[in-house]
Design a protein around this motif. Structure first.
Motif, PDB file in Angstrom:
ATOM      1  N   TYR A 104      -8.646   4.392   6.128  1.00  0.00           N
ATOM      2  CA  TYR A 104      -8.885   2.974   6.399  1.00  0.00           C
ATOM      3  C   TYR A 104      -9.810   2.799   7.603  1.00  0.00           C
ATOM      4  O   TYR A 104     -10.761   2.028   7.563  1.00  0.00           O
ATOM      5  N   ARG A 105      -9.544   3.520   8.684  1.00  0.00           N
ATOM      6  CA  ARG A 105     -10.344   3.394   9.897  1.00  0.00           C
ATOM      7  C   ARG A 105     -11.799   3.759   9.626  1.00  0.00           C
ATOM      8  O   ARG A 105     -12.716   3.118  10.109  1.00  0.00           O
ATOM      9  N   GLU A 106     -12.041   4.816   8.833  1.00  0.00           N
ATOM     10  CA  GLU A 106     -13.412   5.207   8.490  1.00  0.00           C
ATOM     11  C   GLU A 106     -14.117   4.106   7.700  1.00  0.00           C
ATOM     12  O   GLU A 106     -15.291   3.810   7.957  1.00  0.00           O
ATOM     13  N   VAL A 107     -13.412   3.496   6.758  1.00  0.00           N
ATOM     14  CA  VAL A 107     -13.994   2.429   5.939  1.00  0.00           C
ATOM     15  C   VAL A 107     -14.351   1.224   6.809  1.00  0.00           C
ATOM     16  O   VAL A 107     -15.447   0.668   6.702  1.00  0.00           O
ATOM     17  N   VAL A 108     -13.429   0.826   7.676  1.00  0.00           N
ATOM     18  CA  VAL A 108     -13.698  -0.316   8.558  1.00  0.00           C
ATOM     19  C   VAL A 108     -14.895  -0.016   9.461  1.00  0.00           C
ATOM     20  O   VAL A 108     -15.805  -0.843   9.592  1.00  0.00           O
TER      21      VAL A 108
ATOM     22  N   PHE B 215      -9.008  -2.722   1.057  1.00  0.00           N
ATOM     23  CA  PHE B 215      -9.901  -3.354   2.026  1.00  0.00           C
ATOM     24  C   PHE B 215     -11.343  -3.317   1.527  1.00  0.00           C
ATOM     25  O   PHE B 215     -12.066  -4.318   1.576  1.00  0.00           O
ATOM     26  N   GLU B 216     -11.755  -2.159   1.046  1.00  0.00           N
ATOM     27  CA  GLU B 216     -13.131  -1.935   0.596  1.00  0.00           C
ATOM     28  C   GLU B 216     -13.531  -2.908  -0.515  1.00  0.00           C
ATOM     29  O   GLU B 216     -14.620  -3.467  -0.488  1.00  0.00           O
ATOM     30  N   VAL B 217     -12.642  -3.119  -1.457  1.00  0.00           N
ATOM     31  CA  VAL B 217     -12.921  -3.992  -2.601  1.00  0.00           C
ATOM     32  C   VAL B 217     -13.213  -5.426  -2.164  1.00  0.00           C
ATOM     33  O   VAL B 217     -13.994  -6.129  -2.805  1.00  0.00           O
ATOM     34  N   GLY B 218     -12.632  -5.846  -1.052  1.00  0.00           N
ATOM     35  CA  GLY B 218     -12.831  -7.216  -0.586  1.00  0.00           C
ATOM     36  C   GLY B 218     -14.103  -7.445   0.204  1.00  0.00           C
ATOM     37  O   GLY B 218     -14.431  -8.582   0.546  1.00  0.00           O
ATOM     38  N   LEU B 219     -14.825  -6.370   0.502  1.00  0.00           N
ATOM     39  CA  LEU B 219     -16.062  -6.509   1.273  1.00  0.00           C
ATOM     40  C   LEU B 219     -17.144  -7.219   0.463  1.00  0.00           C
ATOM     41  O   LEU B 219     -17.130  -7.173  -0.765  1.00  0.00           O
ATOM     42  N   ARG B 220     -18.095  -7.839   1.161  1.00  0.00           N
ATOM     43  CA  ARG B 220     -19.250  -8.464   0.513  1.00  0.00           C
ATOM     44  C   ARG B 220     -19.956  -7.401  -0.315  1.00  0.00           C
ATOM     45  O   ARG B 220     -20.049  -6.254   0.111  1.00  0.00           O
ATOM     46  N   PRO B 221     -20.501  -7.745  -1.496  1.00  0.00           N
ATOM     47  CA  PRO B 221     -21.114  -6.741  -2.387  1.00  0.00           C
ATOM     48  C   PRO B 221     -22.129  -5.818  -1.717  1.00  0.00           C
ATOM     49  O   PRO B 221     -22.118  -4.613  -1.954  1.00  0.00           O
ATOM     50  N   VAL B 222     -23.002  -6.341  -0.873  1.00  0.00           N
ATOM     51  CA  VAL B 222     -24.019  -5.511  -0.222  1.00  0.00           C
ATOM     52  C   VAL B 222     -23.353  -4.457   0.658  1.00  0.00           C
ATOM     53  O   VAL B 222     -23.742  -3.288   0.651  1.00  0.00           O
ATOM     54  N   ILE B 223     -22.349  -4.863   1.400  1.00  0.00           N
ATOM     55  CA  ILE B 223     -21.636  -3.929   2.282  1.00  0.00           C
ATOM     56  C   ILE B 223     -20.773  -2.989   1.452  1.00  0.00           C
ATOM     57  O   ILE B 223     -20.739  -1.778   1.701  1.00  0.00           O
ATOM     58  N   PHE B 224     -20.106  -3.526   0.444  1.00  0.00           N
ATOM     59  CA  PHE B 224     -19.231  -2.725  -0.423  1.00  0.00           C
ATOM     60  C   PHE B 224     -19.989  -1.536  -1.021  1.00  0.00           C
ATOM     61  O   PHE B 224     -19.505  -0.413  -0.996  1.00  0.00           O
ATOM     62  N   ARG B 225     -21.192  -1.785  -1.565  1.00  0.00           N
ATOM     63  CA  ARG B 225     -21.954  -0.712  -2.218  1.00  0.00           C
ATOM     64  C   ARG B 225     -22.236   0.438  -1.252  1.00  0.00           C
ATOM     65  O   ARG B 225     -22.077   1.605  -1.607  1.00  0.00           O
TER      66      ARG B 225
ATOM     67  N   VAL C  18       0.831  -1.207   0.000  1.00  0.00           N
ATOM     68  CA  VAL C  18       0.000   0.000   0.000  1.00  0.00           C
ATOM     69  C   VAL C  18       0.863   1.253   0.000  1.00  0.00           C
ATOM     70  O   VAL C  18       1.909   1.303   0.636  1.00  0.00           O
ATOM     71  N   ARG C  19       0.404   2.242  -0.745  1.00  0.00           N
ATOM     72  CA  ARG C  19       1.145   3.506  -0.837  1.00  0.00           C
ATOM     73  C   ARG C  19       0.860   4.399   0.366  1.00  0.00           C
ATOM     74  O   ARG C  19       1.732   5.079   0.870  1.00  0.00           O
ATOM     75  N   ASP C  20      -0.420   4.413   0.787  1.00  0.00           N
ATOM     76  CA  ASP C  20      -0.831   5.289   1.886  1.00  0.00           C
ATOM     77  C   ASP C  20      -2.116   4.751   2.505  1.00  0.00           C
ATOM     78  O   ASP C  20      -2.618   3.701   2.109  1.00  0.00           O
ATOM     79  N   ASP C  21      -2.653   5.489   3.454  1.00  0.00           N
ATOM     80  CA  ASP C  21      -3.841   5.042   4.177  1.00  0.00           C
ATOM     81  C   ASP C  21      -5.059   4.920   3.258  1.00  0.00           C
ATOM     82  O   ASP C  21      -5.859   4.007   3.391  1.00  0.00           O
ATOM     83  N   GLU C  22      -5.168   5.828   2.303  1.00  0.00           N
ATOM     84  CA  GLU C  22      -6.312   5.772   1.377  1.00  0.00           C
ATOM     85  C   GLU C  22      -6.223   4.541   0.477  1.00  0.00           C
ATOM     86  O   GLU C  22      -7.230   3.880   0.215  1.00  0.00           O
ATOM     87  N   ASP C  23      -5.026   4.206   0.033  1.00  0.00           N
ATOM     88  CA  ASP C  23      -4.830   3.004  -0.782  1.00  0.00           C
ATOM     89  C   ASP C  23      -5.193   1.763   0.030  1.00  0.00           C
ATOM     90  O   ASP C  23      -5.856   0.849  -0.462  1.00  0.00           O
TER      91      ASP C  23
END
Length: 179
Positions: free
Chosen positions: A129-133, A109-119, A99-104
């Motif tokens: 990263y912390r906000e996404v989690v 991480f986001e891409v690996g989430l289940r589709p319903v959660i990802f959307r 990873v290059r940085d926190d946003e990367d």
């Protein structure tokens, strides 16, 4: 070892000696070979250099590339968000250069989430990263509440909210109108 160094206040100059004291089997043999090599200046091997030598020997590029693929291909699947996050963090710890940085880190991480959660998480357009989690955990909790409500509604003979919302009930006129 570094946690132990931190917890016991081991000075930099003693770290290599202390760490090599804990080596076993093949790793110990590897260290003995280094010590017996007349071209090696042992006092010049710092803790940082020791880690580089150890990782080069026992964590080759092919293993790093495989772990990078594993990280990028990691999917939540049937795991909870917390379980997925632990696995993601474990892999990332082994290959932090991915990873290059926190946003990367957040995007991978986001891409690996289940589709319903990802959307729902992606629609929030979060940058850390912390906000996404945290958002994924909230969305997951919301999914659980909706499922629980559907189970309760079904047990009471009601139609689940998703089926009944937005639909009007049309009844045929009675064949025999009341008089």
């Amino acid at each position: 070892m570094e946690k132990l160094f931190y917890d016991t206040f081991v000075e930099e100059r003693y770290r290599v000696w202390f760490a090599t004291h804990h080596l076993d089997c093949e790793a110990y043999r590897w260290w003995v070979d280094i010590c017996e090599d007349p071209r090696v200046d042992l006092p010049a091997i710092t803790w940082t250099r020791f880690k580089e030598l150890l990782l080069t020997t026992y964590f080759p590029q092919s293993a790093k590339r495989q772990m990078e693929r594993d990280l990028r291909n990691l999917r939540q699947g049937d795991k909870t968000v917390a379980e997925y996050e632990r696995e993601f963090s474990r892999l990332l710890h082994c290959v932090p250069f991915v990873v290059r940085d926190d946003e990367d880190r957040a995007r991978i991480f986001e891409v690996g989430l289940r589709p319903v959660i990802f959307r729902l998480v992606q629609a929030s357009n979060l940058s850390t990263y912390r906000e996404v989690v945290n958002r994924a955990l909230i969305v997951e909790k919301g999914e659980e509440i909706v499922k629980e409500r559907d189970v309760v509604d079904r047990s009471k003979g009601k139609r689940p909210a998703a089926e009944s919302s937005g639909q009007q009930s049309f009844r045929r006129p009675s064949k025999y109108p009341r008089g």
